[in-house]
Design a protein around this motif. Sequence first.
Motif, PDB file in Angstrom:
ATOM      1  N   TYR A  17     -15.431  -9.546  71.446  1.00 27.67           N
ATOM      2  CA  TYR A  17     -15.664  -8.556  70.547  1.00 27.67           C
ATOM      3  C   TYR A  17     -15.889  -7.388  71.340  1.00 27.67           C
ATOM      4  O   TYR A  17     -15.281  -6.188  70.818  1.00 27.67           O
ATOM      5  CB  TYR A  17     -17.447  -8.670  70.031  1.00 27.67           C
ATOM      6  N   SER A  18     -16.205  -6.987  72.339  1.00 29.90           N
ATOM      7  CA  SER A  18     -16.134  -5.852  73.226  1.00 29.90           C
ATOM      8  C   SER A  18     -14.585  -5.575  73.569  1.00 29.90           C
ATOM      9  O   SER A  18     -14.308  -4.381  73.499  1.00 29.90           O
ATOM     10  CB  SER A  18     -16.823  -6.102  74.578  1.00 29.90           C
TER      11      SER A  18
ATOM     12  N   THR B  42     -29.517  -1.674  69.373  1.00 30.75           N
ATOM     13  CA  THR B  42     -28.537  -2.300  68.643  1.00 30.75           C
ATOM     14  C   THR B  42     -28.793  -2.168  67.168  1.00 30.75           C
ATOM     15  O   THR B  42     -29.955  -2.533  66.672  1.00 30.75           O
ATOM     16  CB  THR B  42     -28.091  -3.746  68.938  1.00 30.75           C
ATOM     17  N   THR B  43     -27.792  -1.853  66.155  1.00 27.31           N
ATOM     18  CA  THR B  43     -28.116  -1.399  64.870  1.00 27.31           C
ATOM     19  C   THR B  43     -27.772  -2.962  64.160  1.00 27.31           C
ATOM     20  O   THR B  43     -27.219  -3.811  64.439  1.00 27.31           O
ATOM     21  CB  THR B  43     -27.270  -0.345  64.367  1.00 27.31           C
ATOM     22  N   ALA B  44     -28.093  -3.020  62.844  1.00 31.74           N
ATOM     23  CA  ALA B  44     -27.786  -4.064  61.826  1.00 31.74           C
ATOM     24  C   ALA B  44     -26.548  -4.234  61.639  1.00 31.74           C
ATOM     25  O   ALA B  44     -25.951  -5.286  61.568  1.00 31.74           O
ATOM     26  CB  ALA B  44     -28.795  -4.018  60.463  1.00 31.74           C
ATOM     27  N   GLU B  45     -25.709  -3.066  61.485  1.00 31.24           N
ATOM     28  CA  GLU B  45     -24.186  -3.014  61.222  1.00 31.24           C
ATOM     29  C   GLU B  45     -23.562  -3.539  62.455  1.00 31.24           C
ATOM     30  O   GLU B  45     -22.755  -4.263  62.276  1.00 31.24           O
ATOM     31  CB  GLU B  45     -23.775  -1.729  61.045  1.00 31.24           C
ATOM     32  N   ASP B  46     -23.854  -3.353  63.827  1.00 29.26           N
ATOM     33  CA  ASP B  46     -23.558  -4.237  64.944  1.00 29.26           C
ATOM     34  C   ASP B  46     -23.587  -5.750  64.760  1.00 29.26           C
ATOM     35  O   ASP B  46     -22.683  -6.459  65.209  1.00 29.26           O
ATOM     36  CB  ASP B  46     -24.233  -3.606  65.998  1.00 29.26           C
TER      37      ASP B  46
ATOM     38  N   ALA C 139     -16.544 -14.802  71.966  1.00 28.89           N
ATOM     39  CA  ALA C 139     -17.082 -13.515  71.113  1.00 28.89           C
ATOM     40  C   ALA C 139     -17.912 -12.803  71.966  1.00 28.89           C
ATOM     41  O   ALA C 139     -17.859 -11.398  71.939  1.00 28.89           O
ATOM     42  CB  ALA C 139     -16.881 -13.743  69.711  1.00 28.89           C
ATOM     43  N   ALA C 140     -19.168 -13.612  72.235  1.00 25.30           N
ATOM     44  CA  ALA C 140     -20.279 -12.712  72.680  1.00 25.30           C
ATOM     45  C   ALA C 140     -20.193 -12.519  74.121  1.00 25.30           C
ATOM     46  O   ALA C 140     -20.652 -11.563  74.721  1.00 25.30           O
ATOM     47  CB  ALA C 140     -21.436 -13.913  72.606  1.00 25.30           C
TER      48      ALA C 140
ATOM     49  N   GLY D 265     -16.972  -0.811  73.740  1.00 29.10           N
ATOM     50  CA  GLY D 265     -18.527  -0.713  73.980  1.00 29.10           C
ATOM     51  C   GLY D 265     -19.069  -1.981  74.718  1.00 29.10           C
ATOM     52  O   GLY D 265     -18.503  -2.806  75.361  1.00 29.10           O
ATOM     53  N   THR D 266     -20.489  -2.093  74.607  1.00 28.55           N
ATOM     54  CA  THR D 266     -21.212  -3.111  75.345  1.00 28.55           C
ATOM     55  C   THR D 266     -21.115  -4.669  74.681  1.00 28.55           C
ATOM     56  O   THR D 266     -20.997  -4.726  73.403  1.00 28.55           O
ATOM     57  CB  THR D 266     -22.676  -2.963  75.393  1.00 28.55           C
TER      58      THR D 266
END
Length: 269
Positions: free
Chosen positions: A119-120, A135-139, A114-115, A125-126
């Motif tokens: 996930y991308s 990067t936001t907490a939501e991400d 996933a990393a 996205g990245t």
Amino acid sequence: RTTLLPMMGCSTSTDEWWCVWLKPSACDEADIAADCASTCCRAAAVNATLDSLADDLLSVSVALDTAWKLLCGVLVMLMQLGFAMLEAGTVREHNVIATYAKNIIDVILGTLIAALWGYSVAYGGTWPLAWDEDTTAEDHYSFFVFLAFQSTCATIVSGAMAERTAVGSYLVLSCTVSGLLYPLAVQFAYSSRGFLHNLEPSFVDFAGSGVVHALGGCAALVGAVAAGPRTGRFDPKTVADFSPHNVPQVLSGTMLLWVAWFAFNMGSG
């Protein structure tokens, strides 16, 4: 406003209430009586207070949403332990270690996949390993929830093929589910660029019924058919050898799954 104005000393006559509900910029208009001017200014202060309260409520709302998603993600991750206990209690004793190993593989290997790309592929996205300070907490918590559901999907296959696959062979199968099938299914159903998501009306995957359960179930069915039954499983002479070796472990795993399913159903929505 009805509560705050009396607290600030404002009276509640008809003329003053009419003035209060006007915009603060209307305080200078000629048609507003002089005795309403102070009330209008109080209303401006109340508006500022309400704006501040709205910002505070928004912050609290974001915090509660984050806590809710993380709680659901943690409980869904507990399903891995529930599956492992259920499967390990059902199989014969000499296969217990291999059963636990396969469930751990689903989490560890699934996290790396996933990393790196899963996930991308799912959301675009990245890729997570390249995330920076922007990067936001939501991400971050979205990645965690993605990982929890991905691991659950892969583990369904493990239970259907218990005692019939070597750990090395299961590595390949787990990589296929976690690294290819699940990310593509998420992209189709959940991502804003997925064709199922953009249908009219939009596809609704209630409680992960399609992306997690149908995908994992189909993969498990194909694997079970390919592997075939355990040797002697349906032979009247040896069928007793396949009785669950640890019933308390089976029941404990079932209860863990039962509790985690509440979070699975609500968190997936």
